[in-house]
Design a protein around this motif. Structure first.
Motif, PDB file in Angstrom:
ATOM      1  N   HIS A 630       2.056 -11.557   4.218  1.00 21.73           N
ATOM      2  CA  HIS A 630       2.734 -10.401   4.827  1.00 21.73           C
ATOM      3  C   HIS A 630       2.849 -10.520   6.343  1.00 21.73           C
ATOM      4  O   HIS A 630       3.673  -9.857   6.962  1.00 21.73           O
ATOM      5  N   LYS A 651      -0.562  -4.619  -1.135  1.00 20.99           N
ATOM      6  CA  LYS A 651       0.750  -4.445  -0.520  1.00 20.99           C
ATOM      7  C   LYS A 651       1.796  -5.295  -1.216  1.00 20.99           C
ATOM      8  O   LYS A 651       1.498  -6.360  -1.748  1.00 20.99           O
ATOM      9  N   SER A 652       3.031  -4.821  -1.152  1.00 17.55           N
ATOM     10  CA  SER A 652       4.161  -5.598  -1.656  1.00 17.55           C
ATOM     11  C   SER A 652       5.244  -5.637  -0.591  1.00 17.55           C
ATOM     12  O   SER A 652       5.388  -4.709   0.204  1.00 17.55           O
ATOM     13  N   THR A 654       9.227  -8.009   0.363  1.00 16.02           N
ATOM     14  CA  THR A 654      10.200  -8.987  -0.122  1.00 16.02           C
ATOM     15  C   THR A 654      10.663  -9.863   1.021  1.00 16.02           C
ATOM     16  O   THR A 654      10.664  -9.460   2.181  1.00 16.02           O
ATOM     17  N   CYS A 664       9.571 -11.731  -4.253  1.00 16.51           N
ATOM     18  CA  CYS A 664       8.641 -10.606  -4.151  1.00 16.51           C
ATOM     19  C   CYS A 664       7.251 -11.110  -3.757  1.00 16.51           C
ATOM     20  O   CYS A 664       6.660 -11.940  -4.452  1.00 16.51           O
ATOM     21  N   ASN A 666       3.405 -10.256  -3.307  1.00 15.80           N
ATOM     22  CA  ASN A 666       2.472  -9.285  -3.865  1.00 15.80           C
ATOM     23  C   ASN A 666       1.041  -9.657  -3.504  1.00 15.80           C
ATOM     24  O   ASN A 666       0.600 -10.777  -3.732  1.00 15.80           O
ATOM     25  N   ILE A 704       3.412  -5.767 -11.623  1.00 10.06           N
ATOM     26  CA  ILE A 704       3.812  -6.531 -10.447  1.00 10.06           C
ATOM     27  C   ILE A 704       5.266  -6.190 -10.151  1.00 10.06           C
ATOM     28  O   ILE A 704       6.139  -6.352 -11.012  1.00 10.06           O
ATOM     29  N   ARG A 705       5.512  -5.719  -8.952  1.00  9.54           N
ATOM     30  CA  ARG A 705       6.848  -5.240  -8.606  1.00  9.54           C
ATOM     31  C   ARG A 705       7.812  -6.401  -8.409  1.00  9.54           C
ATOM     32  O   ARG A 705       7.622  -7.254  -7.556  1.00  9.54           O
ATOM     33  N   THR A 706       8.845  -6.432  -9.231  1.00 12.01           N
ATOM     34  CA  THR A 706       9.965  -7.357  -9.073  1.00 12.01           C
ATOM     35  C   THR A 706      11.249  -6.546  -9.271  1.00 12.01           C
ATOM     36  O   THR A 706      11.207  -5.324  -9.429  1.00 12.01           O
TER      37      THR A 706
END
Length: 751
Positions: A630, A651-652, A654, A664, A666, A704-706
């Motif tokens: 990040h 945290k996430s 892109t 993404c 992660n 997991i955010r994608t």
């Protein structure tokens, strides 16, 4: 007098190999034109290998041959043919990644010394035990380890008679080696096949931190840390750079050789690394080694930093002064290149010529004198020469017959130049058997007083009956809230344990003791106290079965009689890797790598009483890193990673590649930072393409955010997949409507 440390240098082509030798390398690692992890390097062909080994050994330099990629099933016959030739060379070791290759070497080609590649990702004591069981003589440690972690593992390795190798100069990888799939997914060029296109060095859309190369790390250099590495017990210091040219190799090896000699002989280290700065570099960092994983390890430019370093160091008063010094800088580079070229011009990798002189007379033995530029020796027959008769095949002792009989000399470090029969009385005879015996003795001496090893035929893995039942479903989760799915489905529930296991050990032990049906899934990376905590978890919980992506845990499970399954990130891609897991470590089953295509999977043979697993739905892991991902993207108030980051950061973000969709980033609590593909993997085709191959398939329902959206609840997703496996009409269409967008490009392209 300090303990001597080996200096191990890269050799991507003949000139680079010569440059490393000329600069004083103690060992060189190089690859043939196939089966090695630097596909972009020029590499060498087998015909050149003998001459390279001869030249290196003349200069007290060892040669390690890289076979450090995963091997596809259809490549096994060619690999075996190569190994049958390598056992009769004088190479000093082979460097290996694939478990199938480890198996073949440990069972059929035991005369070859084996080094574990950095691609094996060795970072805990259990992994050293695992490699020890595969007869490895050396392991290359993960580049992410700090000096204290290195010391612990080097000491442990020595207790098992395994030496330790550490990368000390050259490119850093952002991902743990062997766990990087970004090039495979984005460019169809697998890093596990030596074809990495280095997308982490590419330009991305400018981030909020103003970075256009947010994944680009500086180069590794431990030039000033030799004492610490020596004190840690490291046996070999390895320089990266098999795609670098001869002048780079010469300069870097020369600098490091002088540094090691100064330390060994006077206990002193140079504080001047300016010569290292004059060849290609992206600036230098020793952040991983020092345990200071900070944002200064990144650089927002992947190109050569040397001229900029010069400008920053000299701090010119005028533009004219800067231009003058730049001209001098380029002149110095040209001089260095010319010097290196002159040095390598004096070295030859051509095979030295060998002459045979045949002598003897009636009633006396046949004498064969072997002459090379290095040595001379004579071998005599046990039988006396007889007069040739009409039926005694007198042509056995003709010059042409001798050339035919001794052509095997060309398979050594020498080339048969001439055969002199002037001292041999004409018209004599000796039996074909006796002549063969003489040839074998000549080859024995030329081969370093070792017997020539006859080719070995490796039996194919025996095919097993096809499975005539649909595969069962298993589900991977990582949230404690999802444990309730155990009560809502008949599917097996795998639970991903965190990499920072030491902090949550007690709580997780309670969770598994309260839910005995839950199957622990161990992550790929478990370092230091986290590995110790994982072993304690195994001891306390005594699970009925586990899945592990870490060979250290695999060894500990095997040692305790706990049934285990090899996870997808152990990169199993051929029948012999499966046989290795089963026969050497009593593994119950394994996931087949998701990098493989349908055709590549179909060719794999399942060992007897062994289950095959496949992940048909999951977020696609591209990079697993010890560095904060990040920093350069959305920023962080901390400048360095610490234990708190591992435990608490969640945290996430892109990052968008210039020619691809967003990726993404992660960072989940307790886990290492990861980059995932923008869309998830969904492969419903494999159910009908390979209906009798897999006994189990897995879906990954971690949060997991994608960019992939799931329109239904987790229990409903599980039901849809169970319907797919039992052949319910329209189930595939319902799945693609419920989960979108998705991809299964790797299954179509393969590696």
């Amino acid at each position: 007098m300090k303990r001597p440390i080996e200096l191990l240098a890269p050799g991507g082509d003949i000139d680079a190999i010569k440059a490393a030798i000329a600069a004083g390398a103690d060992a060189i690692y190089c690859g043939l034109d196939k089966f090695n992890a630097r596909d972009r390097a020029t590499n060498i062909d087998f015909q050149e290998l003998h001459g390279i080994v001869h030249l290196a050994h003349q200069h007290n330099c060892q040669v390690f041959l890289t076979l450090n990629i995963i091997i596809l099933e259809n490549e096994i016959p060619a690999l075996v043919r190569l190994l049958n030739k390598l056992v009769n060379t004088k190479i000093d070791a082979v460097i290996v990644q694939d478990l199938g290759v480890f198996y073949l070497l440990s069972k059929y080609f035991r005369s070859l010394k084996v080094h574990a590649s950095t691609q094996v990702n060795t970072h805990n004591t259990g992994q050293i035990e695992f490699l020890n069981r595969l007869n490895a003589d050396r392991f290359n440690l993960s580049r992410e380890l700090n000096i204290h972690e290195i010391k612990e593992l080097a000491t442990f390795g020595h207790s098992r008679n395994i030496s330790t190798e550490v990368f000390v100069h050259g490119s850093y990888c952002l991902s743990f080696s062997g766990l990087c799939y970004i090039s495979s997914v984005l460019a169809g060029r697998s890093g596990n096949r030596g074809r990495c296109s280095q997308p982490c060095r590419d330009r991305y859309e400018r981030t909020s931190q103003g970075k256009e190369y947010p994944l680009n790390l500086k180069d590794n250099s431990a030039y000033f840390d030799v004492k610490e590495l020596s004190d840690a017990g490291v046996d070999s210091l390895k320089i990266e750079g098999r795609i670098k040219k001869f002048d780079y190799v010469f300069t870097v090896v020369n600098c490091w050789k002088k540094q090691l000699q100064g330390f060994s002989e006077q206990g002193q280290l140079s504080t001047d690394n300016s010569d290292l700065s004059k060849v290609f570099n992206r600036d230098f960092s020793n952040g991983f080694l020092k345990g200071d994983i900070n944002k200064e390890m990144f650089i927002d430019n992947p190109r050569d930093h040397s001229i900029k370093q010069l400008s920053e160091v000299d701090n010119y008063a005028t533009i004219e002064a800067m231009d003058k010094n730049r001209i001098r800088f380029y002149e110095e580079k040209a001089d260095t290149s010319a010097r290196a070229k002159d040095e390598i011009s004096r070295l030859s990798t051509a095979k030295p010529p060998l002459t045979l002189t045949m002598s003897g007379e009636l009633g006396a033995p046949l004498s064969v004198t072997v002459s090379t530029p290095d040595t001379s020796f004579t071998v005599t027959s046990d039988m006396s020469l007889a007069r040739a008769g009409k039926k005694s095949a007198a042509n056995h002792l003709s010059r042409s017959a001798f050339f035919e009989k001794f052509k095997a000399v060309n398979d050594t470090e020498y080339v048969l130049k001439d055969i002199d029969v002037g001292l041999l009385q004409p018209g004599l005879f000796i039996s074909y058997k006796e002549l063969t015996s003489i040839k074998k003795r000549v080859l024995f001496i030329l081969h370093g007083s070792k017997e020539i090893i006859a080719p070995i035929e490796v039996p194919a893995v025996k095919k097993q009956p096809a499975l005539n039942v649909p595969p069962t479903l298993s589900v991977l989760v990582s949230s404690k809230e999802d444990v309730t799915l155990c009560n809502k489905t008949s599917a097996t529930l795998f639970f991903l344990l965190p990499s920072s296991l030491k902090h949550d050990r007690s709580e997780l032990i309670d969770l598994f003791q309260s839910n005995r049906a839950l199957v622990p899934w161990f992550p790929s990376v478990l370092i230091g106290e986290d590995f110790t905590a994982a072993v304690e978890f195994l001891e306390t919980v005594q699970p009925k079965r586990i899945v592990t992506n870490n060979t250290g845990i695999a060894y500990e499970a095997f040692n305790r009689g706990i049934p285990w399954i090899a996870g997808p990130y152990l990169n199993s891609v051929n029948s012999f890797s499966l046989l290795c897991l089963k026969e050497k470590f009593n593994c119950q089953g394994a996931f087949i790598s998701n990098e493989l295509s349908k055709k590549q999977i179909r060719s794999i043979t399942r060992p007897e009483n062994f289950d095959l697993y496949y992940s048909i739905y999951h977020p696609i892991s591209l990079i697993t890193s010890r560095q904060c991902l990040h920093h350069q993207v959305i920023g962080c108030e901390k400048s360095s990673m610490d234990e708190t980051c591992m435990r608490t950061c969640n945290k996430s973000s892109t990052v968008t590649h210039a020619s691809h969709a967003p990726l993404c980033i992660n960072k989940a609590k307790g886990h290492y930072p990861c980059i995932y593909n923008g869309t998830n993997y969904l492969n419903t085709d494999i159910v009908t393409d390979l209906p009798n191959m897999f006994s189990h398939v897995t879906i990954d329902l971690r949060e997991i955010r994608t960019d992939t959206t799931v329109e239904v609840s987790k229990p409903e997703v599980i039901t849809l997949f169970q319907s797919l496996l039992t052949g319910t009409p329209d189930s595939e269409e319902q799945l693609t409507q419920a989960i979108h967008p998705t991809t299964h490009g790797q299954y179509q392209k393969g590696i």
